[in-house]
Design a protein around this motif. Structure first.
Motif, PDB file in Angstrom:
ATOM      1  N   ARG A 162       0.821  -1.209   0.000  1.00 24.76           N
ATOM      2  CA  ARG A 162       0.000   0.000   0.000  1.00 24.76           C
ATOM      3  C   ARG A 162       0.857   1.264   0.000  1.00 24.76           C
ATOM      4  O   ARG A 162       2.023   1.248   0.374  1.00 24.76           O
ATOM      5  CB  ARG A 162      -0.900   0.029   1.241  1.00 24.76           C
ATOM      6  N   THR A 163       0.225   2.344  -0.370  1.00 28.85           N
ATOM      7  CA  THR A 163       0.797   3.674  -0.185  1.00 28.85           C
ATOM      8  C   THR A 163       0.243   4.239   1.120  1.00 28.85           C
ATOM      9  O   THR A 163      -0.966   4.161   1.357  1.00 28.85           O
ATOM     10  CB  THR A 163       0.418   4.604  -1.353  1.00 28.85           C
ATOM     11  N   TYR A 164       1.123   4.773   1.957  1.00 28.16           N
ATOM     12  CA  TYR A 164       0.688   5.359   3.227  1.00 28.16           C
ATOM     13  C   TYR A 164       1.018   6.851   3.265  1.00 28.16           C
ATOM     14  O   TYR A 164       2.150   7.257   2.971  1.00 28.16           O
ATOM     15  CB  TYR A 164       1.374   4.669   4.411  1.00 28.16           C
ATOM     16  N   VAL A 165       0.021   7.643   3.613  1.00 26.45           N
ATOM     17  CA  VAL A 165       0.209   9.067   3.870  1.00 26.45           C
ATOM     18  C   VAL A 165       0.203   9.247   5.382  1.00 26.45           C
ATOM     19  O   VAL A 165      -0.763   8.847   6.053  1.00 26.45           O
ATOM     20  CB  VAL A 165      -0.910   9.908   3.228  1.00 26.45           C
ATOM     21  N   HIS A 215       5.605  -0.601  -1.930  1.00 28.57           N
ATOM     22  CA  HIS A 215       4.896   0.338  -1.062  1.00 28.57           C
ATOM     23  C   HIS A 215       5.543   1.712  -1.187  1.00 28.57           C
ATOM     24  O   HIS A 215       6.657   1.839  -1.702  1.00 28.57           O
ATOM     25  CB  HIS A 215       4.957  -0.117   0.399  1.00 28.57           C
ATOM     26  N   GLY A 231      -4.580  12.013   1.041  1.00 27.96           N
ATOM     27  CA  GLY A 231      -4.591  10.587   0.748  1.00 27.96           C
ATOM     28  C   GLY A 231      -5.694  10.201  -0.220  1.00 27.96           C
ATOM     29  O   GLY A 231      -5.502   9.354  -1.106  1.00 27.96           O
ATOM     30  N   ILE A 234      -4.627  11.128  -3.695  1.00 26.70           N
ATOM     31  CA  ILE A 234      -3.625  10.186  -4.205  1.00 26.70           C
ATOM     32  C   ILE A 234      -4.307   8.930  -4.747  1.00 26.70           C
ATOM     33  O   ILE A 234      -4.006   8.459  -5.856  1.00 26.70           O
ATOM     34  CB  ILE A 234      -2.612   9.817  -3.102  1.00 26.70           C
ATOM     35  N   GLN A 235      -5.221   8.387  -3.971  1.00 26.49           N
ATOM     36  CA  GLN A 235      -5.882   7.144  -4.400  1.00 26.49           C
ATOM     37  C   GLN A 235      -6.730   7.379  -5.650  1.00 26.49           C
ATOM     38  O   GLN A 235      -6.737   6.552  -6.572  1.00 26.49           O
ATOM     39  CB  GLN A 235      -6.747   6.569  -3.280  1.00 26.49           C
ATOM     40  N   THR A 242      -4.423   3.285  -0.915  1.00 27.91           N
ATOM     41  CA  THR A 242      -3.778   4.293  -0.061  1.00 27.91           C
ATOM     42  C   THR A 242      -4.448   4.335   1.311  1.00 27.91           C
ATOM     43  O   THR A 242      -5.676   4.289   1.419  1.00 27.91           O
ATOM     44  CB  THR A 242      -3.858   5.688  -0.727  1.00 27.91           C
TER      45      THR A 242
END
Length: 319
Positions: A162-165, A215, A231, A234-235, A242
């Motif tokens: 995943r991408t994390y903010v 990630h 976030g 971004i998603q 995200t």
């Protein structure tokens, strides 16, 4: 000089207790009486002031928060409120005051000095946003708290691809975001002092995804905007899964690091030395590992500057 007071004001920061301890013990070493003001300027107006002895600051150097408590006080912003505060000090024969806090606290200290009441400021804030010092008390501890949290989040980000903010504190200053982002290898760091291009942020994410990166970590300072809203953008733009984490007040708590304990001890002791030497209306700080002091009005006129070279480096290393 026979009696001095000490208070903490504004947001709490790890190491404030170490600074209180240093003020009290340094003063008693020099045969001064010390009075602790509870709840900052609000307690000063109300006369919530107690004499402190050596034992009152025993076993607090390693504790977060502030033994003297802290509070906001709108009444102190008025001339009438400030006069009440001075009257309370004069009634007890307290001749000077050490104020531990951030820029708002120093504005209060400046007003007291203008009324002829000697004050010395000690910078305590996790934001590291006070000019005239390389570091503020609490910044190093908060930084390590953030780094530890990001390390843990990265484990989950990797496991789920995943991408994390991650939103961190800092109000109008990006030091906490910049330092933690560089320390943790974040792909993108957003701070209020630097503009960002959403297209570049997205492009960097897509490049990483294309080369097999599992990630991504994005650090955003609260002064830039909402991490949750960022976030979502971004998603929606990348279609990459995200998640958003707002670290919040966990960043303010915890046992202070060795660096913050030593810094607080040095700054608190120097504050007392300045008062003993007849100085007033000044803020103590550290520059190039040397303890310095500057006039509070001069400090308040300056604007905090983020390290632009460090920001550029973070971009170069996140290709």
């Amino acid at each position: 000089m026979k009696r001095i007071g000490v208070l903490t004001s504004g947001g709490d920061s790890p190491g404030m207790n170490a600074a209180i301890r240093a003020v009290v013990r340094k003063a008693i070493y020099h045969d001064l009486e010390v009075y602790g003001v509870q709840y900052g300027f609000a307690g000063l107006i109300e006369g919530d002031i107690k004499k402190m002895e050596l034992g009152d600051v025993g076993d607090i150097i390693h504790r977060g928060g502030t033994k003297l408590y802290t509070a906001r006080c709108e009444e102190f912003r008025t001339p009438e409120g400030r006069q009440k505060a001075v009257d309370q000090l004069n009634a007890r024969g307290i001749e000077a005051l050490v104020v531990i806090g951030g820029d708002g606290s120093f504005r209060g200290a400046e007003k007291l000095t203008e009324l002829g009441y000697p004050t010395i400021g000690v910078p305590g804030t996790i934001d590291n946003d006070i000019p005239g010092t390389d570091y503020t008390i609490g910044f190093d501890t908060a930084l390590n708290t953030v780094i530890d949290a990001i390390d843990k989040i990265r484990d989950t980000a990797t496991s789920h691809e995943r991408t994390y903010v991650i939103e961190v504190m800092g109000r109008d200053a990006g030091d906490l975001a910049l330092w933690s982002g560089l320390a943790d290898g974040a792909e993108t760091i957003l701070i209020p002092e630097e503009e960002y291009d959403m297209d570049q942020v997205v492009s960097r994410l897509r490049r990483g995804h294309a080369r097999g990166k599992k990630h991504s970590i994005i650090i955003i300072a609260e002064g830039v905007g909402s991490g949750t809203e960022f976030g979502q953008k971004i998603q929606e733009t990348t279609n990459l899964e995200t998640r958003v984490t707002v670290l919040g007040h966990i960043q303010r708590g915890g046992s202070p690091t060795g660096f913050d304990r030593v810094l607080a001890s040095r700054l608190g002791a120097r504050a007392v030395e300045l008062l003993l030497n007849g100085k007033e209306g000044r803020m103590v700080g550290i520059e190039k590992n040397e303890i310095v002091d500057n006039p509070i009005p001069e400090v308040l006129k300056q604007k905090h500057q983020v390290d632009s070279g460090m920001y550029k480096l973070s971009q170069e290393l996140s290709i």
